[in-house]
Scaffold this motif. Structure first.
Motif, short mmCIF file in Angstrom:
data_model
loop_
_atom_site.label_atom_id
_atom_site.label_comp_id
_atom_site.label_asym_id
_atom_site.label_seq_id
_atom_site.Cartn_x
_atom_site.Cartn_y
_atom_site.Cartn_z
N THR A 24 26.37 -62.49 16.65
CA THR A 24 25.51 -61.36 16.27
C THR A 24 24.72 -60.86 17.47
O THR A 24 24.53 -59.64 17.64
CB THR A 24 24.56 -61.78 15.13
OG1 THR A 24 25.32 -62.21 14.01
CG2 THR A 24 23.66 -60.62 14.72
N LEU A 25 24.25 -61.78 18.29
CA LEU A 25 23.54 -61.40 19.52
C LEU A 25 24.41 -60.49 20.38
O LEU A 25 23.92 -59.51 20.96
CB LEU A 25 23.14 -62.66 20.29
CG LEU A 25 22.50 -62.45 21.66
CD1 LEU A 25 21.19 -61.70 21.55
CD2 LEU A 25 22.29 -63.80 22.35
N GLN A 34 24.38 -57.06 18.95
CA GLN A 34 23.07 -56.40 19.10
C GLN A 34 22.78 -55.95 20.52
O GLN A 34 21.91 -55.09 20.73
CB GLN A 34 21.96 -57.36 18.63
CG GLN A 34 21.99 -57.63 17.14
CD GLN A 34 21.00 -58.73 16.74
OE1 GLN A 34 20.64 -59.58 17.55
NE2 GLN A 34 20.57 -58.70 15.50
N THR A 91 18.06 -67.02 19.29
CA THR A 91 18.68 -65.81 19.84
C THR A 91 17.70 -64.64 19.93
O THR A 91 18.11 -63.48 19.95
CB THR A 91 19.95 -65.37 19.08
OG1 THR A 91 19.63 -65.08 17.72
CG2 THR A 91 21.01 -66.44 19.13
N GLN A 103 25.18 -66.74 14.97
CA GLN A 103 24.03 -66.03 15.52
C GLN A 103 24.33 -65.51 16.92
O GLN A 103 23.95 -64.38 17.27
CB GLN A 103 22.81 -66.96 15.57
CG GLN A 103 22.23 -67.29 14.22
CD GLN A 103 21.15 -68.37 14.32
OE1 GLN A 103 21.02 -69.06 15.33
NE2 GLN A 103 20.37 -68.52 13.27
N ALA A 132 18.47 -62.55 16.32
CA ALA A 132 19.51 -62.70 15.31
C ALA A 132 19.27 -63.89 14.39
O ALA A 132 19.92 -64.02 13.37
CB ALA A 132 20.88 -62.86 15.99
N THR A 188 15.58 -58.04 20.69
CA THR A 188 16.30 -58.30 19.45
C THR A 188 16.12 -59.75 19.06
O THR A 188 15.65 -60.58 19.85
CB THR A 188 17.82 -58.00 19.62
OG1 THR A 188 18.45 -58.05 18.33
CG2 THR A 188 18.48 -58.99 20.55
#
Length: 234
Positions: free
Chosen positions: A43-44, A47, A188, A40, A218, A216
């Motif tokens: 992914t953050l 993003q 996240t 995660q 994640a 955002t």
């Protein structure tokens, strides 16, 4: 030059999934991220690498393992840029989680400084009492509200325009709503805030934050320690 409070942008971030979130085990000392949590955080990074990681001027994190790892894995581009300017990731003990269970109690400074993952972070603000869960760090409602106010005022007094903060669900609720409302915060999840009024208009010195937008997320909305305890007691 100090930026007006109402022009500041504070990006509050909840840490990625940690072991106690999924195991409902409060005995895990300073609970670290799970494998999924580390994914995660990666992914953050994806993003946010083209937005706030290019513009933020300070990265500050709670001194507990799960936000520390989230900051390192989630904001590497921001870290690299700031370090080139002479600014390390700043570790702020006042952002620690609210309860006094082992999973919500931090590790001694020497232990954290010996962890290779956290090499190069600025632990200079960690005093010996930061893991005490007493006094300023007590898990009482009054102490938590006082600490949340301290955190808001600290952020308002910083000279930076854009600040990324990595902390915990319950801590973020106290900071943004003045109480532990159990408002959902996903792992996240990043939300953008500013200050309600400028300092000279703040009659009570509360430094209230107001939301601007969701940046955002994640991960999913994993329960915090306080929510896990409520579910256990039902």
């Amino acid at each position: 030059m100090t930026v007006k409070a109402t022009l500041k942008r504070i990006f509050l971030t909840r840490h990625a999934q940690a072991e106690h979130n999924v195991m409902s085990d409060w005995s895990i000392p300073d609970a670290p991220l799970t494998t999924l949590g580390r994914q995660q955080a990666a992914t953050l990074h994806e993003q946010t690498k083209d937005t706030i990681q290019k513009t933020a001027e300070l990265l500050v994190t709670s001194a507990m393992r799960r936000p520390l790892s989230t900051a390192v894995l989630g904001f590497p581009d921001l870290r690299k840029r700031l370090e080139a300017e002479g600014k390390q990731i700043l570790v702020l003990p006042q952002l620690q989680e609210c309860a006094d269970w082992p999973c919500d109690t931090g590790s001694p400074r020497a232990v954290l400084e010996d962890d290779p993952e956290y090499a190069g972070l600025d632990f200079s603000l960690l005093t010996p009492d930061w893991t005490s869960k007493q006094g300023f760090y007590a898990p009482t409602d009054d102490a938590l509200k006082h600490r949340a106010r301290w955190n808001r005022r600290w952020l308002r007094e910083r000279p930076e325009h854009q600040i990324v903060v990595v902390a915990h669900g319950d801590c973020l609720r106290y900071m943004t709503q003045g109480d532990n409302t159990h408002e959902p915060w996903a792992n996240t999840e990043v939300r953008e805030y500013t200050f309600q009024v400028d300092e000279h208009e703040d009659k009570h010195g509360d430094a209230w934050l107001v939301p601007i937008e969701l940046v955002t997320r994640a991960g999913k909305t994993e329960p915090t320690t306080s929510e896990l305890l409520e579910m256990k007691d039902r």
